[in-house]
Design an enzyme around this catalytic site. Structure first.
Site, PDB file in Angstrom:
ATOM      1  N   GLU A  66       0.992  -1.173   0.066  1.00 21.02           N
ATOM      2  CA  GLU A  66      -0.009  -0.165   0.020  1.00 21.02           C
ATOM      3  C   GLU A  66       0.794   1.345   0.202  1.00 21.02           C
ATOM      4  O   GLU A  66       0.677   2.200  -0.649  1.00 21.02           O
ATOM      5  CB  GLU A  66      -0.945   0.086   1.106  1.00 21.02           C
ATOM      6  CG  GLU A  66      -2.041  -0.944   1.155  1.00 21.02           C
ATOM      7  CD  GLU A  66      -2.933  -0.806   0.040  1.00 21.02           C
ATOM      8  OE1 GLU A  66      -3.189   0.387  -0.662  1.00 21.02           O
ATOM      9  OE2 GLU A  66      -3.706  -1.633  -0.557  1.00 21.02           O
ATOM     10  N   TYR A 149      -6.208   6.388   5.076  1.00 17.08           N
ATOM     11  CA  TYR A 149      -6.218   5.089   3.776  1.00 17.08           C
ATOM     12  C   TYR A 149      -5.594   3.970   4.077  1.00 17.08           C
ATOM     13  O   TYR A 149      -6.033   2.827   4.095  1.00 17.08           O
ATOM     14  CB  TYR A 149      -6.013   5.782   2.530  1.00 17.08           C
ATOM     15  CG  TYR A 149      -5.828   4.776   1.599  1.00 17.08           C
ATOM     16  CD1 TYR A 149      -6.923   4.076   0.925  1.00 17.08           C
ATOM     17  CD2 TYR A 149      -4.345   4.232   1.195  1.00 17.08           C
ATOM     18  CE1 TYR A 149      -6.522   3.031   0.036  1.00 17.08           C
ATOM     19  CE2 TYR A 149      -4.270   3.203   0.401  1.00 17.08           C
ATOM     20  CZ  TYR A 149      -5.260   2.408  -0.187  1.00 17.08           C
ATOM     21  OH  TYR A 149      -5.211   1.445  -1.412  1.00 17.08           O
ATOM     22  N   ASP A 167      -9.091   6.228  -1.121  1.00 15.74           N
ATOM     23  CA  ASP A 167      -7.933   7.227  -1.682  1.00 15.74           C
ATOM     24  C   ASP A 167      -8.586   7.727  -2.963  1.00 15.74           C
ATOM     25  O   ASP A 167     -10.021   7.863  -3.070  1.00 15.74           O
ATOM     26  CB  ASP A 167      -6.874   6.290  -2.283  1.00 15.74           C
ATOM     27  CG  ASP A 167      -7.351   5.056  -3.136  1.00 15.74           C
ATOM     28  OD1 ASP A 167      -8.602   5.159  -3.553  1.00 15.74           O
ATOM     29  OD2 ASP A 167      -6.432   4.397  -3.628  1.00 15.74           O
TER      30      ASP A 167
END
Length: 401
Positions: A66, A149, A167
């Site tokens: 991520e 996020y 996001d």
């Protein structure tokens, strides 16, 4: 085609919304968002991309992926992710890695503060969480470099915690779904959508729900170009599709023009200092191919490209036409300049600034000035993290004998 269990209450809601809208009844945002759970969870397993970080629910792998995916395309991330996992397979290895080695692994991904925050967070996890990723959205938020996020993605995918992961892709999908003209760059807009999704998202398959939204944003409701509404599991309740608003939503302000900075980059190549007798014997035994070194400088620990290595450069566009000018630029005597030549222009774009560069290769006899780091050219690829901004000039080293 969206599939439901026959007795699913979501199926009835999903099918009833278009009917209600045809009858002129105004639907709440909550009702519209609740209706996407079933279609999304049915669609995702059949359309999910095979990605290396999806092979299991390992929180470390999910976290690293991520962070890498921020500002970077999925296909570009894949080889970096595999290399990173091989070198640093767990939190302990990340916490203990030397910064130069870490930045070398990150070389080419850009936004290097992400890598430094990864290490800071790994150290914190080692010291405060016993080396285990915290299994709480609130605790994840305390780690350096992790915002709402990333915390939502790790919490939901790794631990099944029902929190959203919002996001830019998700904001585009949800804004179009709701027909919202709110500016998605405003923190208030993101916060509002996070609250809405937390209230309406599936509470038992949060990881699949969030990843389903990621996939819709990446494969269907795409950022550049018309969305593929005929393939979208959410199209039946999407206001942008119904009203033809996809090219107006999401709303973002016009970006400010980037600042242009002119630079002259100097690729200065010299020779290692003459070795002693014993060292000469050792070199002969190893059949060393070259003793070429290239000048590097380490950037300051703060600011753009902090702590990375770069070729010496100066502000402005220099014109080097004589050996005297080349010598002055390299900081050596004119008699030390063996050869020099231009090696072209290059441009590198950062978020708020563009570098327009002109490069020169300067070959000198003997050692380089002590003001530079003398880097063995053969070690450049494996040892020194040099950002991609200088990639065009790194290639010039392949022409050195």
């Amino acid at each position: 085609m969206v599939m439901f269990k026959e007795d699913s209450p979501i199926k009835a809601l999903y099918q009833s919304l278009p009917v209600l809208e045809r009858q002129g009844e105004e639907l709440s945002e909550e009702a519209r968002l609740k209706a996407i759970n079933g279609p999304l969870l049915s669609w995702y397993p059949a359309h999910a991309r095979e990605l290396p970080w999806r092979r299991d629910r390992n929180p470390y792998r999910i976290w690293i992926s991520e962070i890498m995916l921020q500002q970077t395309r999925v296909e570009a991330v894949k080889p970096y992710f595999e290399r990173f996992m091989k070198a640093l397979p767990d939190i302990k290895a990340l916490a203990e890695v030397e910064e130069d080695a870490l930045l070398k692994l990150w070389e080419g991904l850009g936004y290097y503060s992400r890598a430094r925050n990864l290490k800071k967070a790994a150290v914190m996890i080692q010291e405060e969480y016993g080396g285990r990723m915290p299994e709480s959205y609130e605790e994840l938020l305390k780690l350096p470099g992790i915002g709402s996020y990333t915390a939502g993605a790790v919490a939901s995918i790794a631990f099944g915690i029902p929190v959203p992961a919002v996001d830019g892709n998700v904001m585009r999908v949800i804004s179009r779904l709701l027909g919202s003209f709110e500016d998605i760059t405003r923190p208030q807009t993101k916060k509002r959508l996070e609250i809405l999704l937390k209230q309406t998202m599936d509470q038992h398959q949060a990881g699949f729900f969030n990843q389903g939204l990621f996939e819709v944003g990446a494969l269907v409701c795409i950022p550049n170009g018309a969305p593929k509404c005929s393939e979208c599991p959410l199209s039946s309740v999407c206001i942008a599709r119904q009203k033809g608003l996809w090219d107006e939503i999401p709303v973002k302000p016009v970006k400010k023009a980037r600042r242009i900075e002119e630079k002259t980059v100097l690729v200065i190549v010299g020779r290692k200092e003459e070795p002693g007798k014993a060292e000469k014997e050792e070199l002969r035994e190893k059949e060393a191919k070259s003793q070429n070194v290239v000048a590097l400088k380490k950037r300051p620990p703060e600011g753009l490209l902090a702590s990375l290595y770069e070729f010496p450069n100066v502000e402005g566009k220099l014109l080097l036409e004589t050996s005297a000018q080349a010598a002055a630029a390299a900081g050596v005597a004119e008699t030390a300049v063996e050869a020099f030549r231009p090696i072209g222009e290059a441009k590198h774009i950062f978020s708020h600034v563009e570098w327009h560069m002109t490069g020169y290769l300067i070959q000198v006899t003997g050692a380089l000035p002590e003001t530079f780091i003398s880097a063995d050219i053969r070690e450049l690829e494996g040892k020194y993290p040099v950002p991609n901004a200088f990639l065009a000039y790194r290639k010039a080293l392949s022409t050195i004998n």
